[in-house]
Design a protein around this motif. Structure first.
Motif, mmCIF file in Angstrom:
data_model
loop_
_atom_site.group_PDB
_atom_site.id
_atom_site.type_symbol
_atom_site.label_atom_id
_atom_site.label_comp_id
_atom_site.label_asym_id
_atom_site.label_seq_id
_atom_site.Cartn_x
_atom_site.Cartn_y
_atom_site.Cartn_z
ATOM 1 N N SER A 149 0.852 -1.184 0.000
ATOM 2 C CA SER A 149 0.000 0.000 0.000
ATOM 3 C C SER A 149 0.888 1.233 0.000
ATOM 4 O O SER A 149 2.081 1.173 0.299
ATOM 5 N N GLY A 150 0.287 2.365 -0.366
ATOM 6 C CA GLY A 150 1.035 3.612 -0.397
ATOM 7 C C GLY A 150 0.177 4.736 -0.951
ATOM 8 O O GLY A 150 -1.032 4.570 -1.181
ATOM 9 N N PHE A 151 0.822 5.866 -1.195
ATOM 10 C CA PHE A 151 0.126 7.018 -1.754
ATOM 11 C C PHE A 151 0.262 7.033 -3.268
ATOM 12 O O PHE A 151 1.284 6.602 -3.820
ATOM 13 N N VAL A 152 -0.768 7.545 -3.919
ATOM 14 C CA VAL A 152 -0.720 7.702 -5.371
ATOM 15 C C VAL A 152 0.248 8.836 -5.692
ATOM 16 O O VAL A 152 0.181 9.915 -5.107
ATOM 17 N N ASP A 153 1.177 8.566 -6.611
ATOM 18 C CA ASP A 153 2.188 9.578 -6.950
ATOM 19 C C ASP A 153 1.569 10.778 -7.658
ATOM 20 O O ASP A 153 1.892 11.928 -7.350
ATOM 21 N N ALA A 154 0.715 10.509 -8.629
ATOM 22 C CA ALA A 154 0.105 11.606 -9.390
ATOM 23 C C ALA A 154 -1.186 11.118 -10.022
ATOM 24 O O ALA A 154 -1.313 9.948 -10.397
ATOM 25 N N ILE A 155 -2.137 12.038 -10.127
ATOM 26 C CA ILE A 155 -3.405 11.762 -10.801
ATOM 27 C C ILE A 155 -3.645 12.908 -11.771
ATOM 28 O O ILE A 155 -3.765 14.055 -11.364
ATOM 29 N N GLU A 156 -3.683 12.567 -13.060
ATOM 30 C CA GLU A 156 -3.851 13.592 -14.089
ATOM 31 C C GLU A 156 -5.189 13.386 -14.786
ATOM 32 O O GLU A 156 -5.556 12.272 -15.144
ATOM 33 N N LEU A 158 -7.168 14.556 -18.078
ATOM 34 C CA LEU A 158 -7.014 15.182 -19.392
ATOM 35 C C LEU A 158 -8.291 14.947 -20.186
ATOM 36 O O LEU A 158 -8.449 13.914 -20.832
ATOM 37 N N GLY A 159 -9.204 15.921 -20.113
ATOM 38 C CA GLY A 159 -10.478 15.748 -20.803
ATOM 39 C C GLY A 159 -11.238 14.594 -20.190
ATOM 40 O O GLY A 159 -11.530 14.567 -19.008
ATOM 41 N N GLY A 160 -11.567 13.608 -20.998
ATOM 42 C CA GLY A 160 -12.278 12.427 -20.513
ATOM 43 C C GLY A 160 -11.351 11.305 -20.133
ATOM 44 O O GLY A 160 -11.791 10.153 -20.043
ATOM 45 N N GLU A 161 -10.085 11.597 -19.917
ATOM 46 C CA GLU A 161 -9.092 10.571 -19.602
ATOM 47 C C GLU A 161 -8.455 10.858 -18.240
ATOM 48 O O GLU A 161 -8.209 12.005 -17.880
ATOM 49 N N VAL A 162 -8.186 9.791 -17.495
ATOM 50 C CA VAL A 162 -7.529 9.891 -16.189
ATOM 51 C C VAL A 162 -6.304 8.990 -16.195
ATOM 52 O O VAL A 162 -6.368 7.841 -16.648
ATOM 53 N N VAL A 163 -5.186 9.521 -15.707
ATOM 54 C CA VAL A 163 -3.938 8.762 -15.621
ATOM 55 C C VAL A 163 -3.532 8.695 -14.151
ATOM 56 O O VAL A 163 -3.344 9.728 -13.496
ATOM 57 N N LEU A 164 -3.431 7.454 -13.638
ATOM 58 C CA LEU A 164 -2.991 7.215 -12.259
ATOM 59 C C LEU A 164 -1.569 6.694 -12.272
ATOM 60 O O LEU A 164 -1.284 5.675 -12.906
ATOM 61 N N ARG A 165 -0.649 7.367 -11.571
ATOM 62 C CA ARG A 165 0.738 6.924 -11.447
ATOM 63 C C ARG A 165 0.982 6.564 -9.989
ATOM 64 O O ARG A 165 0.825 7.398 -9.098
ATOM 65 N N PHE A 166 1.388 5.301 -9.744
ATOM 66 C CA PHE A 166 1.543 4.840 -8.366
ATOM 67 C C PHE A 166 2.508 3.654 -8.322
ATOM 68 O O PHE A 166 2.849 3.076 -9.364
#
Length: 201
Positions: A149-156, A158-166
């Motif tokens: 487990s941990g924190f999500v690094d970034a959530i972007e 962009l319009g109708g798109e979501v990018v999760l970096r973790f």
């Protein structure tokens, strides 16, 4: 009639001796104390007690010990006015919650990232509706592991798109399906798989 000097002296002595007891009484009589007389009078009746039928409050005698007892605790009685009691109170709480949720973005809440093989990750996201989204993740395939487990690094967004970096380089790229679900792919160190992001039950 003529009196001699001796007769006048005798008459003066008789007059003075006759008035001496009265004079002595006047001197010995105590002076009237108006304040003491007022204090000695009985207190006036308690008008409030007479109106309510309650027993009048009696002052303790001078020099008597005074005992102070704490007031018995009173049970809590909820307000009885129509705005804050019963169903109206519950309705106000629900309305406040709905109002607070109105300021949250569409990603706020719990989510589950699932592949055709089964659930992969659980996310808890905070979307304040200002464009900035934060969150935490948990690997559902490794329950109890210290590094699962941990924190999500970034959530972007962009319009109708979501990018999760973790989780050290994992990237989930998702598109809205219009039914509250997001679908796309997860890249785990070069291994790609189709995934779906849906509200947690």
């Amino acid at each position: 009639m003529r009196f001699g000097a001796g007769s006048l002296a005798l008459i003066l002595i008789l007059v003075l001796s006759a008035g001496a007891p009265a004079l002595a009484q006047n001197v010995a009589a105590p002076a009237v104390d108006p304040i003491g007389a007022l204090l000695a009078q009985a207190p006036p009746p308690d008008e409030e007690a007479a109106a309510t039928g309650a027993a009048p409050v009696q002052a303790p005698p001078a020099g008597a010990p005074v005992t102070v007892t704490p007031e018995a605790p009173r049970p809590y009685i909820p307000p009885q006015d129509g705005a804050l009691s019963g169903v109206a109170y519950d309705s106000r709480i629900r309305a406040s919650m709905v109002s607070a949720q109105g300021f949250q973005g569409p990603l706020d809440g719990g989510w589950t990232l699932t592949s055709p093989e089964g659930p992969l990750y659980a996310f808890q996201l905070v979307d304040r509706g200002t464009g900035a989204v934060e969150g935490a993740w948990r690997d559902l395939r490794r329950p109890g592991a210290l590094d699962a487990s941990g924190f999500v690094d970034a959530i972007e967004q962009l319009g109708g798109e979501v990018v999760l970096r973790f989780d050290g380089g994992r990237v989930a790229t998702l598109r809205s399906g219009g039914d509250g679900r997001w679908s796309g792919e997860l890249d785990e160190a070069g291994a790609r798989r189709a995934v779906t992001l849906a509200r947690a039950p």
